[in-house]
Motif scaffolding. Sequence first.
Motif, mmCIF file in Angstrom:
data_model
loop_
_atom_site.group_PDB
_atom_site.id
_atom_site.type_symbol
_atom_site.label_atom_id
_atom_site.label_comp_id
_atom_site.label_asym_id
_atom_site.label_seq_id
_atom_site.Cartn_x
_atom_site.Cartn_y
_atom_site.Cartn_z
ATOM 1 N N VAL A 1 0.989 -1.116 -0.358
ATOM 2 C CA VAL A 1 -0.306 -0.103 -0.371
ATOM 3 C C VAL A 1 0.707 1.180 0.075
ATOM 4 N N LEU A 2 2.055 1.533 0.642
ATOM 5 C CA LEU A 2 2.901 2.598 0.907
ATOM 6 C C LEU A 2 3.711 2.744 -0.597
ATOM 7 N N ALA A 3 4.082 1.297 -0.812
ATOM 8 C CA ALA A 3 4.652 1.566 -2.090
ATOM 9 C C ALA A 3 3.825 1.941 -3.571
ATOM 10 N N LEU A 4 2.470 1.538 -3.230
ATOM 11 C CA LEU A 4 1.141 2.467 -4.308
ATOM 12 C C LEU A 4 1.038 3.823 -4.306
ATOM 13 N N LEU A 5 1.552 4.434 -2.439
ATOM 14 C CA LEU A 5 0.386 5.443 -2.780
ATOM 15 C C LEU A 5 2.189 6.581 -2.882
ATOM 16 N N GLU A 6 3.275 6.260 -2.492
ATOM 17 C CA GLU A 6 4.300 6.585 -3.072
ATOM 18 C C GLU A 6 4.984 6.755 -4.682
ATOM 19 N N HIS A 7 4.557 5.680 -5.224
ATOM 20 C CA HIS A 7 5.717 5.608 -6.334
ATOM 21 C C HIS A 7 4.282 5.405 -7.114
#
Length: 344
Positions: A248-254
């Motif tokens: 989820v963080l990778a989706l939101l960040e990158h």
Amino acid sequence: MADERMPRGLVVLLGCASAVVVVTGLRIAAWLVTPVLLALVVVIAVHPVRTALRRRGVPAWLGTVATVAAVYGVIVLFGLVVVVSGARLGELLPDYVERGRELLAHGADVLDRVTGEPGSLRALVESVDTARVLSSVGALLGGLTGVTTNLVFLLALLLFLSVDDMGARLAELSADRPGVAEALRGFAVRTRRYLVVTTVFGLAIAVADTAALWAMGVPLAVLWGLLSFVTNYVPNIGFLLGLAPPAVLALLEHGGRRALLVCAVYVVVNFVGQSLVQPRFAGGAVGLSTTAAFVALVFWGWVLGPLGMLLAVPATLLVGAVLVDVDPRASWVAALVRAPTRRG
């Protein structure tokens, strides 16, 4: 002489009723049973260190102090990583919530075009209250402070169980109930083997995950590596629990491509290592089949809560030692749940 034994159907019915009562009691007392079981497992894991120190001539009290200090140090280190990373995550949440709304809106537009009803899902996404989402996540993070009370209780249990010489108690028990003592020793040995195998695989997987996440620029890579290590103790589905936050963080960040790359890494490293390779070693070490481990995961998670999933295998081994291993007539149960023996 007439056969005075109870009918088998009545015995089964009474056994099922007793099991329901015991399970209900465990669910009610989960706040007490869970930390006690966790402390017992930790003490079993570090007991060989204490024994090795005593064989080298180290005084018993010094060996106990060294063992307890080492366990406390690991717990404090884990706690510091969680607290620092949690504070950092709290700082990043506002930006991520806005980014999440943008992604949801984009996804809603795509689905609207597919369903042929433009604007319906977009309106639903725009109705999401960002402030409420932030307050909910903040409340979730704030709820972690409630763990402090349980942590203090756990540390006290670790101290008392470490000071109490369980080996001497088992020796006394052997004089009166050798079968029970042998079953409990078997439980300790199998639990220790399971912890060794799971810890070795967990460390290797956590290091690989942390390095991959750091290379991909995913925030809080150390925290997600630690989560990957902890969820490795959850049989079969642990990698899914460790995958969700970094993906989820990778989706939101990158964006979506980076999130798919994170999922691919976890499938290759975590799924293959934890769900395919590790059970072959862990199952042979503890004598539980993959199916039995999965059923134990669901059952103990329901009875003891999230921590019960981490303790599913040790809890099952303890129940097996108390109810099955001490009774030769119950050997058929072991035949149903044990890992199959390889031939050839």
